[in-house]
Design an enzyme around this catalytic site. Sequence first.
Site, PDB file in Angstrom:
ATOM      1  N   CYS A   9       0.867  -1.182   0.000  1.00  0.00           N
ATOM      2  CA  CYS A   9       0.000   0.000   0.000  1.00  0.00           C
ATOM      3  C   CYS A   9       0.907   1.236   0.000  1.00  0.00           C
ATOM      4  O   CYS A   9       2.072   1.139  -0.390  1.00  0.00           O
ATOM      5  CB  CYS A   9      -0.969  -0.012   1.180  1.00  0.00           C
ATOM      6  SG  CYS A   9      -0.182  -0.028   2.811  1.00  0.00           S
ATOM      7  N   CYS A  14      -1.462   0.685   7.382  1.00  0.00           N
ATOM      8  CA  CYS A  14      -2.908   0.391   7.475  1.00  0.00           C
ATOM      9  C   CYS A  14      -3.294  -0.840   6.650  1.00  0.00           C
ATOM     10  O   CYS A  14      -3.511  -1.920   7.187  1.00  0.00           O
ATOM     11  CB  CYS A  14      -3.744   1.592   7.025  1.00  0.00           C
ATOM     12  SG  CYS A  14      -3.495   3.071   8.038  1.00  0.00           S
ATOM     13  N   SER A  16      -1.779  -2.735   3.905  1.00  0.00           N
ATOM     14  CA  SER A  16      -0.936  -3.905   3.587  1.00  0.00           C
ATOM     15  C   SER A  16      -0.518  -4.730   4.819  1.00  0.00           C
ATOM     16  O   SER A  16      -0.497  -5.960   4.722  1.00  0.00           O
ATOM     17  CB  SER A  16       0.267  -3.512   2.725  1.00  0.00           C
ATOM     18  OG  SER A  16       1.125  -2.624   3.382  1.00  0.00           O
ATOM     19  N   ASP A 127      -8.154   3.884   0.865  1.00  0.00           N
ATOM     20  CA  ASP A 127      -7.200   4.385   1.856  1.00  0.00           C
ATOM     21  C   ASP A 127      -7.997   4.914   3.054  1.00  0.00           C
ATOM     22  O   ASP A 127      -8.715   5.897   2.927  1.00  0.00           O
ATOM     23  CB  ASP A 127      -6.377   5.502   1.204  1.00  0.00           C
ATOM     24  CG  ASP A 127      -5.340   6.101   2.145  1.00  0.00           C
ATOM     25  OD1 ASP A 127      -5.392   5.811   3.360  1.00  0.00           O
ATOM     26  OD2 ASP A 127      -4.498   6.866   1.657  1.00  0.00           O
TER      27      ASP A 127
HETATM   28  P1  4NP Z   1      -1.808   2.779   4.108  1.00  0.00           P
HETATM   29  O1  4NP Z   1      -2.498   4.097   4.703  1.00  0.00           O
HETATM   30  O2  4NP Z   1      -1.238   3.139   2.753  1.00  0.00           O
HETATM   31  O3  4NP Z   1      -2.940   1.809   4.001  1.00  0.00           O
HETATM   32  O4  4NP Z   1      -0.739   2.366   5.102  1.00  0.00           O
HETATM   33  C1  4NP Z   1      -1.869   5.335   4.751  1.00  0.00           C
HETATM   34  C2  4NP Z   1      -0.969   5.599   5.760  1.00  0.00           C
HETATM   35  C3  4NP Z   1      -0.366   6.830   5.810  1.00  0.00           C
HETATM   36  C4  4NP Z   1      -0.660   7.797   4.867  1.00  0.00           C
HETATM   37  C5  4NP Z   1      -1.559   7.524   3.860  1.00  0.00           C
HETATM   38  C6  4NP Z   1      -2.164   6.289   3.799  1.00  0.00           C
HETATM   39  N1  4NP Z   1      -0.053   9.064   4.950  1.00  0.00           N
HETATM   40  O5  4NP Z   1      -0.365   9.938   4.106  1.00  0.00           O
HETATM   41  O6  4NP Z   1       0.773   9.325   5.850  1.00  0.00           O
END
Ligand code: 4NP
Length: 156
Positions: A9, A14, A16, A127
């Site tokens: 991800c 979150c 992955s 997301d």
């Molecule tokens: P993930 O979620 O890609 O499912 O781990 C996110 C975690 C952090 C951020 C975006 C999505 N961020 O912008 O910091």
Amino acid sequence: MPYKLLFVCLGNICRSPSAENIMNHLIEQAGLSEHIFCDSAGTSNYHVGSPPDRRMSVAAATKLGIKLCGQARQFQKSDFQDFDLILAMDQENYENILTLDQTKQYHHKVRLMCEFCSRHTLKEVPDPYYGGQEGFNQVIDLLIDACEGLLTQVRS
Ligand code: 4NP
């Protein structure tokens, strides 16, 4: 040699790591721990070294009774050789992964996670980072569906 799956991800805190831990849960239940290996990574370096997001851990504990283990790392080019199948959570992750495969020799290893869903019709794992707890719970439901389908495919 085990069959190796990599879930990817953006942040690797979150979606992955949830996919990795849910898949490991299903693999253990099926008695296939010696045959299938799972890992996860992020296309970004934003959260390298961090554990899974607490809101995701709450959702996984509530819905499945499992703990989320792991430390975020960034996807690297060597992952193309090291893994048999690379599962992108959304279209942006998918494109960012393929961009790193300049010779296109590993394109066949990269798939979208939602291709393996049978009960859900969403094409991407949303997301959940900037939303509320319900979004995290929905991601768990979607990933259970996708992981069940993925296990069926990998077994056959
Ligand atoms: P993930 O979620 O890609 O499912 O781990 C996110 C975690 C952090 C951020 C975006 C999505 N961020 O912008 O910091």
